[in-house]
Write an enzyme that holds these catalytic residues in place. Structure first.
Site, PDB file in Angstrom:
ATOM      1  CG  ASN A 129      -1.987  -1.102   1.056  1.00  0.00           C
ATOM      2  OD1 ASN A 129      -2.598  -1.262   0.002  1.00  0.00           O
ATOM      3  ND2 ASN A 129      -2.143  -1.901   2.105  1.00  0.00           N
ATOM      4  CD  GLN A 337       3.132  -1.846 -36.223  1.00  0.00           C
ATOM      5  OE1 GLN A 337       2.817  -2.274 -35.121  1.00  0.00           O
ATOM      6  NE2 GLN A 337       2.358  -1.987 -37.288  1.00  0.00           N
ATOM      7  CD  GLU A 364      15.780   2.802  -9.057  1.00  0.00           C
ATOM      8  OE1 GLU A 364      15.256   1.663  -9.092  1.00  0.00           O
ATOM      9  OE2 GLU A 364      16.911   3.014  -8.592  1.00  0.00           O
TER      10      GLU A 364
END
Lengths: 382, 250
Positions: A129, A337, A364
């Site tokens: 949390n 792609q 980070e």
């Protein structure tokens, strides 16, 4: 303004490149498939003095600059992103935490072993949390005189499965508000009451297993405090500012690796009777990617240079992190792609790179948090 | 025992060679230590690790850029270097004269080198150096054992191996299969800048070779692809060789 690297840095970069190409790249696909921490590679890096690059030689490091360290992570990431994050966390957080904030006693206990790669270091801040809102962490430590009694848990711990030292942030004074009353402790593996989960199943970075840590009445000696008691949040933020530079280097390296591979591919792949590279639409995509990666590299190197020269780099590290990792993600997506169906197959490395690079925008300090830092630094008080 | 290794700074083997104004364009080309010489440096370091060699001296002839090759060898573990400053247009003869002069002053027990350079591929310099110094030369070695003032060298020979015993001092040039060169360690890289490198002027020597022109090898023409039953393919291939390639059958 001088953009050239010193002779030593050039020699190091050549070595990083050769090592990554010959020792790391051949294992990348297999590491991704088996989800195994590449301990063999880690040991090879230890033998070459690569596990504590920016740590001074007196503490078993190489005495290199942070820029050299960032270039090392970049070169590793071109070949294997998992190996790059292992090194970024081990050195940038594991070693640097004890070097910058450890007492002489703590340094003697852990730093030399960490810097020489005898043991692996981890960093435990995030909780189920308390992610971006790290200041609200709940893992608690009661002061019992000569030791702290730690209870709680930590999540998403890189190197968690193999580490010996865990630079762990705990709430040591619950009466203080968010971001205060936090202490940073080095907790050793195998301390009674300290257990961990199995590795979490993830999208990518499979060679760097991630675990949850559980602390039940874990006794941590007082001498293992990094920085000051109840002032540990400063340690967390100070370390992350440096860590962001190498995560930026990682996003950059993955993007560079993907583009290098794709450029080879589009020169060989023939459609409509000509190589893909002969299409201007393809060339424009490559040009945009190359320019963005170059800009990202300049931001990363500049942030590292500021750090090496003892200059403020909080905003610049955030800019590098946000831009380089967003660029890495965009480049990998475009490389998949350009390679079409083959790009989507795990027989080709860009598929792995696209899965791996996503997390660099998240860990980070997520790129949204980076924007908050940059925004705050740019706008100032009002 | 003093071991001296001759090294050359060459183009990166992955570099794309291009001609500009009739000369090989070297701008922006990554330069590396000649991979064959790197093997010789590794061989010397292994001799030191075995306690046979006491000191390893690196010698390179060329421009200041050759300093990088020396530093790389020092980072790998060699002790000191000598840069013989010489015009890069020096041919194999002039280069051998310059190297031999520097080697004579050092009076080493063993002189190692790669058997060929990855750039011009002329394979002449170690042999010429040995000739000038009046020393024996063993070429393309894949192993060497030193005992007293004798070296037993194993080298590749047509269809087998050749073992040569040679008295020292001698020039010994290596085949790449001799060993796997180590990466310079961080400690080695940091120490390399503190190791001494002397510079010397090259002994005067006129080139014996005059370069008239550089040209790239002709582009390889696309091959042919035969997709049929094996007998049909064989017939078609024979016809193609006879009529298109014009292979003469005697």
């Amino acid at each position: 303004m001088d953009f050239s690297l010193s002779d030593e840095s050039l020699m190091m970069r050549d070595m990083f490149r050769k090592f990554s190409k010959n020792e790391v790249e051949p294992l990348a696909a297999e590491t991704d498939r088996t989800h195994e921490f590449p301990m063999g590679t880690f040991k090879k890096m230890a033998d070459l003095g690569l596990t504590g690059l920016p740590i001074p030689e007196e503490w078993g490091g190489a005495g290199a600059s942070y820029l050299d360290f960032a270039m090392f992570v970049e070169e590793l990431a071109k070949c294997c992103a998992s190996t790059a994050v292992i090194m970024s966390v081990h050195t940038g957080l594991g070693c640097m935490s004890t070097y910058l904030y450890g007492s002489q006693r703590v340094k003697e206990k852990y730093l030399r072993a960490l810097a020489t790669g005898e043991i692996v270091g981890a960093y435990a801040l995030t909780e189920p949390n308390a992610g971006s809102d790290a200041a609200s962490l709940k893992c608690k430590a009661e002061d019992k005189g000569d030791y702290f009694l730690v209870n709680g848990s930590k999540i998403f711990i890189t190197n968690g499965i193999v580490a010996t030292t865990y630079c762990t942030f705990v709430k040591s004074d619950p009466t203080q508000g968010s971001g205060r009353g936090i202490t940073c402790l080095v907790i050793e593996k195998d301390t009674p009451g300290f257990t961990m989960s199995k590795p979490v199943a993830k999208m990518g970075m499979n060679g760097s297993p991630t675990v949850e840590l559980y602390f039940e009445d874990v006794k941590v000696p007082k001498e293992n405090v990094l920085g000051e008691i109840n002032d540990g949040f400063k340690v967390a933020m100070g370390l992350l500012a440096g860590g962001r530079v190498t995560i930026a280097a990682q996003g950059l390296g993955i993007g560079e690796g993907a583009l290098d591979y794709t450029v080879q591919y589009i020169k060989e792949r023939q459609q409509f009777g000509k190589p893909l590279a002969a299409n201007q639409g393809v060339q424009f995509m490559v040009a945009d990617m190359a320019a963005a990666l170059d800009a990202a590299q300049l931001l990363v190197y500049r942030a590292a240079w500021l750090k090496d020269n003892g200059l403020p780099h909080n905003k610049e590290a955030s800019m590098a992190k946000k831009f380089a990792t967003d660029t890495g993600m965009e480049v990998c997506t475009n490389c998949v792609q350009l390679m079409g169906g083959y790009g989507y197959c795990n027989e080709f490395p860009v598929e792995r790179m696209m899965r791996d690079v996503k997390i660099t925008q998240i860990y980070e300090g997520s790129n949204q948090i980076q924007r908050m830092i940059i925004g705050r630094e740019t706008i100032g008080r009002f | 025992m003093k071991v001296l290794v001759c090294v050359k700074q060459t183009f990166d083997t992955e570099a794309k060679i291009e001609l500009k104004d009739g000369k090989i364009a070297d701008a922006g080309i990554n330069l590396i230590i000649n991979p064959y010489d790197e093997v010789a440096v590794e061989g010397a370091i292994q001799l030191k690790e075995k306690g046979i060699a006491k000191e390893i001296v690196i010698v390179a002839a060329g421009s200041d850029k050759a300093m990088d090759a020396i530093r790389t060898a020092l980072a790998m573990g060699a002790d000191r270097g000598i840069l013989v400053q010489q015009d890069t247009a020096a041919d194999e003869f002039a280069r051998a004269v310059a190297l031999a002069e520097a080697i004579k002053a050092e009076n080493p027990n063993i002189i190692l080198a790669g058997h060929v350079a990855a750039d011009d591929g002329s394979s002449q310099v170690p042999t010429r150096v040995a000739e000038i110094l009046g020393l024996p030369h063993v070429n393309v070695i894949t192993a060497v054992e030193i005992a007293g003032d004798k070296a037993t060298c194993t080298s590749e020979a047509d269809g087998g191996t050749q073992v040569t015993e040679v008295s020292l001092p001698a020039v010994i040039s290596s085949q790449v299969s001799w060993n796997e060169p180590r990466y310079p360690s961080m400690k080695g890289i940091m120490a390399a800048k503190k190791k001494p490198v002397a510079t010397a002027a090259a002994a005067a020597a006129e080139n014996k070779v005059k370069i008239l022109e550089f040209s790239l090898p002709p582009a390889k023409a696309a091959g042919i692809k035969l997709e049929d039953e094996p007998e049909v393919c064989a017939t078609k291939l024979a016809e193609w060789m006879k009529n298109t390639v014009k292979v003469e059958v005697k």
